[in-house]
Design an enzyme around this catalytic site. Structure first.
Site, short mmCIF file in Angstrom:
data_model
loop_
_atom_site.label_atom_id
_atom_site.label_comp_id
_atom_site.label_asym_id
_atom_site.label_seq_id
_atom_site.Cartn_x
_atom_site.Cartn_y
_atom_site.Cartn_z
N ASP A 1 19.62 60.07 -45.57
CA ASP A 1 20.51 61.22 -45.49
C ASP A 1 20.52 61.98 -46.83
O ASP A 1 21.15 63.04 -46.94
CB ASP A 1 21.92 60.83 -45.03
CG ASP A 1 22.60 59.82 -45.94
OD1 ASP A 1 21.97 59.37 -46.91
OD2 ASP A 1 23.77 59.49 -45.68
N SER A 2 19.76 61.46 -47.82
CA SER A 2 19.49 62.24 -49.04
C SER A 2 18.86 63.58 -48.68
O SER A 2 18.83 64.50 -49.49
CB SER A 2 18.58 61.46 -49.99
OG SER A 2 17.40 61.06 -49.33
N LYS B 1 19.92 52.55 -40.87
CA LYS B 1 20.51 52.04 -42.11
C LYS B 1 21.97 52.46 -42.15
O LYS B 1 22.30 53.59 -41.79
CB LYS B 1 19.76 52.58 -43.34
CG LYS B 1 20.40 52.15 -44.67
CD LYS B 1 19.45 52.24 -45.84
CE LYS B 1 19.27 53.62 -46.42
NZ LYS B 1 20.53 54.24 -46.91
N GLU C 1 21.66 49.87 -54.48
CA GLU C 1 21.49 51.11 -55.25
C GLU C 1 22.38 51.10 -56.49
O GLU C 1 23.59 50.86 -56.41
CB GLU C 1 21.83 52.32 -54.35
CG GLU C 1 21.70 53.64 -55.12
CD GLU C 1 21.64 54.87 -54.23
OE1 GLU C 1 21.60 54.73 -52.99
OE2 GLU C 1 21.61 55.98 -54.79
N ASP D 1 18.87 56.78 -41.66
CA ASP D 1 20.26 56.63 -42.07
C ASP D 1 21.21 57.09 -40.98
O ASP D 1 21.03 58.19 -40.42
CB ASP D 1 20.54 57.51 -43.30
CG ASP D 1 20.46 56.73 -44.59
OD1 ASP D 1 20.82 55.54 -44.60
OD2 ASP D 1 20.02 57.32 -45.59
O1 KIV Z 1 19.34 58.57 -48.37
C1 KIV Z 1 18.51 57.98 -49.07
O2 KIV Z 1 17.48 58.54 -49.47
C2 KIV Z 1 18.78 56.60 -49.43
C3 KIV Z 1 17.93 55.99 -50.49
C4 KIV Z 1 18.29 56.53 -51.83
C5 KIV Z 1 17.96 54.51 -50.45
O3 KIV Z 1 19.67 56.00 -48.92
#
Ligand code: KIV
Length: 269
Positions: A49-50, A118, A187, A88
């Site tokens: 979700d980044s 995730k 993280e 995510d």
């Molecule tokens: O959203 C994401 O990219 C993440 C990573 C930083 C592990 O959760």
């Protein structure tokens, strides 16, 4: 039905852990990057979700919706049909009520084509992790700096600095394993916490700013490629200066169009 390729699975990651082979996970948000990462042999692609921050320009991951995650997961799946794709569950998609959480996870798998989901959090998500695993949905955990809680943390800050907080991350890693998670992202925690959490479980831990002793490392692809502007967390390593490469290529194109050099005779019909 004949299957012409061997899809990657969560069991590959377990095998890496058993063999002591360190591996990587990278974020992918679109078909072209997914295809390139797959060609490069990356064993697990994360539709993180980044994407809310690096692709959609939001200040945090909080505004990202399930619809957006489905949309980007579809693209990644089209680019890498045999990859292990983890998506995510975004903020709000699993905290409100368990039935909605299960329905959203099903959407990510069924519509998006994710292989696994995730979920951020420790103790409070254990029941959901167990339920999803029971439904046949593999779950990756995420502890430490869980970006969806940025407003609670008061910023993107290192977690697990006190003894109590460190012990909680170590015990939550174990609890996620016991609930059925196949891997846990750690993280932004002190390296010692990354080491202790990793040693306490049989499933792989995947670190991002969690030191050198986790079983795997994950980075956000635009960070690795040097595309991200601004102050970056200490754990980021850019392997190329992608921002300059892109800017120079675009400038060269503009200059050649202005001079008439492009399109040359080899580019014409
Ligand atoms: O959203 C994401 O990219 C993440 C990573 C930083 C592990 O959760």
């Amino acid at each position: 039905m004949s299957v012409s390729f061997k899809p990657r699975s969560i069991h590959d990651l377990q095998t890496f852990k058993q063999r002591g082979e360190r591996f990587v996970m990278l974020t992918a948000y679109d078909a072209i990057s997914a295809a390139i990462l797959d060609e490069a042999g990356v064993p697990v692609l994360l539709v993180g979700d980044s994407l809310g921050m690096v692709v959609l320009g939001h200040p945090s991951t909080v505004p990202v919706t399930t619809d957006e995650m489905v949309h980007h997961t579809k693209a990644v799946r089209r680019g890498a049909p045999a990859a292990l794709v983890v998506t995510d569950m975004p903020f709000g998609s699993y905290q409100i009520d368990p039935s909605a959480a299960k329905a959203n996870a099903v959407r990510l798998m069924q519509e998006g084509g994710a292989s696994a989901v995730k979920i951020e959090g420790g103790e409070r998500v254990l029941d959901l992790v167990g339920d999803l695993v029971g439904m046949g949905i593999p779950v990756m955990g995420h502890l430490g700096l869980t970006p969806q809680s940025v407003n609670q943390f008061g910023g993107f800050k290192v977690q697990g600095r006190t003894t109590e907080a460190a012990d909680r991350i170590v015990s939550d890693t174990r609890a996620l394993q016991d609930a059925g998670a196949f891997a846990v992202v750690l993280e932004c925690v002190p390296a010692e916490v990354g080491r202790r959490a990793t040693q306490g479980v049989d499933i792989p831990t995947i670190g991002i700013g969690a030191g050198q002793d986790t079983d795997a490392q994950v980075l956000v692809l635009p960070d690795l490629l040097g595309m991200t502007a601004g102050p970056l967390p200490r754990f980021v390593k850019a392997y190329v200066d992608g921002r300059s490469i892109m800017r120079d290529a675009v400038k060269a194109f503009q200059a050649e169009v202005a001079s008439g050099e492009y399109p040359g005779s080899e580019h014409r019909y």
